[in-house]
Design a protein around this motif. Structure first.
Motif, PDB file in Angstrom:
ATOM      1  N   VAL A 114      -0.009 -10.794  -3.240  1.00 32.13           N
ATOM      2  CA  VAL A 114      -0.609  -9.816  -4.153  1.00 32.13           C
ATOM      3  C   VAL A 114      -0.950 -10.476  -5.480  1.00 32.13           C
ATOM      4  O   VAL A 114      -2.035 -10.274  -6.039  1.00 32.13           O
ATOM      5  CB  VAL A 114       0.343  -8.623  -4.372  1.00 32.13           C
ATOM      6  CG1 VAL A 114      -0.147  -7.744  -5.513  1.00 32.13           C
ATOM      7  CG2 VAL A 114       0.456  -7.793  -3.099  1.00 32.13           C
ATOM      8  N   ASP A 119      -6.126  -7.957  -8.704  1.00 31.68           N
ATOM      9  CA  ASP A 119      -6.598  -6.595  -8.445  1.00 31.68           C
ATOM     10  C   ASP A 119      -8.110  -6.462  -8.594  1.00 31.68           C
ATOM     11  O   ASP A 119      -8.638  -5.360  -8.630  1.00 31.68           O
ATOM     12  CB  ASP A 119      -5.893  -5.596  -9.377  1.00 31.68           C
ATOM     13  CG  ASP A 119      -6.035  -5.967 -10.845  1.00 31.68           C
ATOM     14  OD1 ASP A 119      -6.809  -6.897 -11.153  1.00 31.68           O
ATOM     15  OD2 ASP A 119      -5.373  -5.329 -11.680  1.00 31.68           O
ATOM     16  N   GLN A 178      -1.152  -4.780  -0.910  1.00 36.22           N
ATOM     17  CA  GLN A 178      -1.572  -3.852  -1.960  1.00 36.22           C
ATOM     18  C   GLN A 178      -1.942  -2.494  -1.387  1.00 36.22           C
ATOM     19  O   GLN A 178      -1.662  -1.453  -1.989  1.00 36.22           O
ATOM     20  CB  GLN A 178      -2.773  -4.422  -2.722  1.00 36.22           C
ATOM     21  CG  GLN A 178      -2.444  -5.544  -3.679  1.00 36.22           C
ATOM     22  CD  GLN A 178      -3.574  -5.803  -4.651  1.00 36.22           C
ATOM     23  OE1 GLN A 178      -4.057  -4.894  -5.316  1.00 36.22           O
ATOM     24  NE2 GLN A 178      -4.007  -7.047  -4.731  1.00 36.22           N
ATOM     25  N   ASN A 182      -1.156   1.099  -3.108  1.00 32.98           N
ATOM     26  CA  ASN A 182      -2.227   1.349  -4.067  1.00 32.98           C
ATOM     27  C   ASN A 182      -3.181   2.401  -3.501  1.00 32.98           C
ATOM     28  O   ASN A 182      -3.999   2.110  -2.623  1.00 32.98           O
ATOM     29  CB  ASN A 182      -2.966   0.034  -4.353  1.00 32.98           C
ATOM     30  CG  ASN A 182      -3.983   0.167  -5.472  1.00 32.98           C
ATOM     31  OD1 ASN A 182      -4.654   1.186  -5.596  1.00 32.98           O
ATOM     32  ND2 ASN A 182      -4.108  -0.875  -6.281  1.00 32.98           N
TER      33      ASN A 182
END
Length: 203
Positions: A114, A119, A178, A182
């Motif tokens: 991650v 992101d 993720q 998420n």
């Protein structure tokens, strides 16, 4: 719904595939130290986010080094590795411990994945993940319950799938890890997968 289920199943990080010594982590050069090597690490997630980030930053630069073929080149690499670790704020012992622990601790491996992916994932990366996960999902059972030969064959197939989709195991696992927590990323993946789920005709 079947396509959605396949996507979710395909989101599982590729632990079995990575543990065959073919993961990016398994190929990492270790930082040499003048002290005896640490004992085999126990599975642990006790590393801070800052330590994980430092490890990822150092590893990304170490990976770019060309393996030395002569004693002089190898010595130069070790000097450069020492500089990289110092700049990243991680000791050789910490680097090696995290590297080794990540190969036996899937949770730690996921955290590293991650951190490495970040992101800022593009739609192209996510489309590649959706496509790859649909192909990988049928192989998941073999990875977890097949014979050693069957697992090796499945791992080879998965590496081919990832290569065709321009993904590494690390990136795939980073997205998969993720996506488990998420909600925004889950929604993006579902939206990208929606055309495959849409009915072909009207009622």
């Amino acid at each position: 719904m079947a396509a959605a289920a396949a996507l979710i199943a395909g989101m599982a990080p590729l632990a079995a595939c990575a543990s065959n010594g073919e993961s990016a982590s398994a190929q990492q050069p270790q930082a040499q130290t003048t002290t005896p090597p640490p004992a085999a690490p126990q599975a642990t997630t006790g590393y801070t986010d800052a330590q994980i980030d430092a490890f990822v930053a150092a590893r990304s630069q170490i990976n770019q080094l060309t393996p030395g073929t002569t004693t002089e080149e190898q010595q130069q690499n070790q000097i450069r590795i020492s500089q990289i670790l110092q700049e990243a704020g991680v000791t050789p012992e910490q680097y090696n411990q995290i590297l080794e622990a990540s190969q036996i601790d899937q949770t730690l491996s996921n955290r590293i994945a991650v951190a490495a992916v970040g992101d800022s994932l593009s739609d192209d990366q996510l489309r590649a993940f959706v496509t790859a996960s649909a192909e990988i999902e049928p192989l998941n059972a073999t990875l977890t319950s097949g014979t050693e030969t069957e697992r090796a064959q499945a791992a080879e197939q998965i590496r081919g799938i990832l290569a065709r989709n321009n993904l590494t195991i690390e990136v795939y696992n980073g997205i998969a890890a993720q996506a488990r927590t998420n909600a925004e990323l889950q929604a993006r993946l579902q939206a990208l997968n929606a055309p495959a789920d849409a009915p072909s005709g009207s009622e």
